[in-house]
Design an enzyme around this catalytic site. Structure first.
Site, PDB file in Angstrom:
ATOM      1  N   CYS A   1       0.852  -1.186   0.000  1.00  0.00           N
ATOM      2  CA  CYS A   1       0.000   0.000   0.000  1.00  0.00           C
ATOM      3  C   CYS A   1       0.888   1.236   0.000  1.00  0.00           C
ATOM      4  O   CYS A   1       1.958   1.237   0.620  1.00  0.00           O
ATOM      5  CB  CYS A   1      -0.918   0.000   1.231  1.00  0.00           C
TER       6      CYS A   1
ATOM      7  N   THR B   1       0.606   9.188  -0.359  1.00  0.00           N
ATOM      8  CA  THR B   1       1.149  10.502  -0.027  1.00  0.00           C
ATOM      9  C   THR B   1      -0.010  11.330   0.510  1.00  0.00           C
ATOM     10  O   THR B   1      -1.056  11.422  -0.132  1.00  0.00           O
ATOM     11  CB  THR B   1       1.751  11.206  -1.266  1.00  0.00           C
TER      12      THR B   1
ATOM     13  N   GLN C   1       0.955  16.274  -1.710  1.00  0.00           N
ATOM     14  CA  GLN C   1       0.965  15.765  -3.069  1.00  0.00           C
ATOM     15  C   GLN C   1       1.490  16.815  -4.028  1.00  0.00           C
ATOM     16  O   GLN C   1       1.622  17.980  -3.686  1.00  0.00           O
ATOM     17  CB  GLN C   1      -0.445  15.292  -3.449  1.00  0.00           C
ATOM     18  N   ARG C   2       1.820  16.380  -5.232  1.00  0.00           N
ATOM     19  CA  ARG C   2       2.434  17.232  -6.257  1.00  0.00           C
ATOM     20  C   ARG C   2       3.853  17.670  -5.893  1.00  0.00           C
ATOM     21  O   ARG C   2       4.340  18.687  -6.372  1.00  0.00           O
ATOM     22  CB  ARG C   2       1.572  18.474  -6.537  1.00  0.00           C
TER      23      ARG C   2
ATOM     24  N   GLY D   1       5.303  10.549  -4.130  1.00  0.00           N
ATOM     25  CA  GLY D   1       4.787   9.237  -4.525  1.00  0.00           C
ATOM     26  C   GLY D   1       5.816   8.458  -5.330  1.00  0.00           C
ATOM     27  O   GLY D   1       6.079   7.286  -5.063  1.00  0.00           O
TER      28      GLY D   1
ATOM     29  N   GLU E   1       1.821  -4.787  -5.266  1.00  0.00           N
ATOM     30  CA  GLU E   1       0.717  -5.729  -5.092  1.00  0.00           C
ATOM     31  C   GLU E   1      -0.326  -5.511  -6.178  1.00  0.00           C
ATOM     32  O   GLU E   1      -0.674  -4.384  -6.508  1.00  0.00           O
ATOM     33  CB  GLU E   1       0.097  -5.523  -3.706  1.00  0.00           C
TER      34      GLU E   1
END
Length: 353
Positions: free
Chosen positions: A199, A202, A207-208, A212, A233
């Protein structure tokens, strides 16, 4: 997120033929989070979970709107309501509070002065970025709470109440106030199907920023240390594909541009050994780039340097990058002979039709 995509973005799956020196893989296991539920229980579950139960999450100095339902402990809903307006989280211990005053009291009296970082071991530090490895067996409460938080932002997240078999890698920004978590990924301590990531998240407030892709790259750096090939996964969510396909394609272009000059010929096995990316993912990425040809049961990489330079502009390796020299980590010892994904156990295999 769902979107209409043009035909040119649709890539046919790799052929069932096995090419020369290709690392063999196993069929992905599909995890069903509704396993064991009858029809009535499933209907009740859908009714309860279709409406989110936390409006906002406050983590450190950021407040974030949540996206999905998370099966938080019932003790948090002590006022009898089904919705928490703001869930306050101490960013160092990940303890939950429903009132800001409770959070401040905990931080003033109970939070150790020297515990301004995640539990576990710091295994990476470069600039203002730090990575901690947290064992789910040793820090159950912290890791379970991390899963609860992840479920607020991931629709397809399967919540693991049993976190013991997992390791959690928590990425932090470092400043004079401490280590502030910005995202994480988890992986099984040992995967029968070669998964190096279970799993990934972020936090929306960060984010950005390229975190990630940094987490994905970090998972492969650990696979290199383990001398294994790995893969996320599967089946992957839409968001997972949006994160991984750019990483795979940019890594392939960068590798072919900078690592293949001295090689007159190169197999998919050679690329897998250098990048720790599983063969099927390499094939998928090269098909996406349009540089893989399949002739008489054998894959051929067809890409002149000029074409690779053009592809590098379209698929750049973005910052921040993982500096392997700053990684201080020792993998778990496993039986190489029994580990299908150990590069040490691989021998080139030639198949004929």
């Amino acid at each position: 997120m769902d979107e209409w995509i043009p035909m040119e973005r649709i890539v046919s799956p790799p052929s069932e033929h096995t090419a020369v020196d290709v690392v063999t893989t196993l069929t992905a296991q599909v995890l069903d989070e509704h396993e064991g539920m009858d029809e009535a229980q499933l209907k009740e579950h859908e009714e309860v979970t279709k409406v989110k139960n936390v409006a906002m999450l406050e983590l450190g100095e950021y407040q974030m709107d949540t996206w999905y339902f998370s099966p938080l402990p019932k003790e948090l809903f002590r006022d009898g309501g089904g919705l928490i307006d703001v869930l306050y989280v101490d960013e160092f211990s990940l303890n939950f509070f429903t009132r800001k005053s409770e959070l401040l009291r905990y931080q003033a009296k109970e939070l150790p002065k020297n515990r301004r970082h995640p539990p576990g071991n710091e295994i990476y530090r470069c600039g203002n970025l730090s990575m901690f490895e947290v064992d789910g067996f040793e820090e159950r409460q912290y890791c379970q709470n991390l899963c609860y938080i992840a479920k607020l932002f991931l629709d397809h997240k399967t919540l693991y109440f049993d976190v013991d078999p997992f390791l959690f890698y928590v990425l932090c920004e470092v400043d004079e106030r401490g280590y502030h978590p910005v995202g994480y990924y988890s992986k099984e301590k040992y995967s029968d199907v070669g998964y190096n990531l279970a799993c990934i998240l972020t936090f929306p407030s960060h984010q950005r920023k390229g975190y990630g892709r940094f987490l994905i790259a970090f998972s492969y750096e650990l696979s290199k240390k383990e001398e294994k090939v790995g893969s996320p996964e599967k089946p992957m969510s839409d968001l997972g594909q949006q994160a991984y396909i750019p990483y795979w394609t940019s890594t392939m272009v960068d590798f072919l541009l900078n690592e293949s000059d001295e090689c007159k010929s190169m197999s998919i096995m050679d690329i897998a050994k250098k990048t720790s990316i599983m063969a099927e993912d390499i094939i998928y990425a090269m098909n996406t780039l349009g540089i893989l040809k399949f002739v008489n049961g054998v894959y051929f990489i067809s890409a002149e340097r000029k074409l690779l330079e053009e592809l590098a502009k379209k698929h750049p390796v973005k910052e921040p990058r993982v500096d392997p020299s700053r990684l201080h980590w020792t993998p778990y010892l496993t039986d190489v002979k029994r580990d299908k994904f150990s590069l040490s156990s691989k021998k080139p295999s030639i198949t004929e039709e």
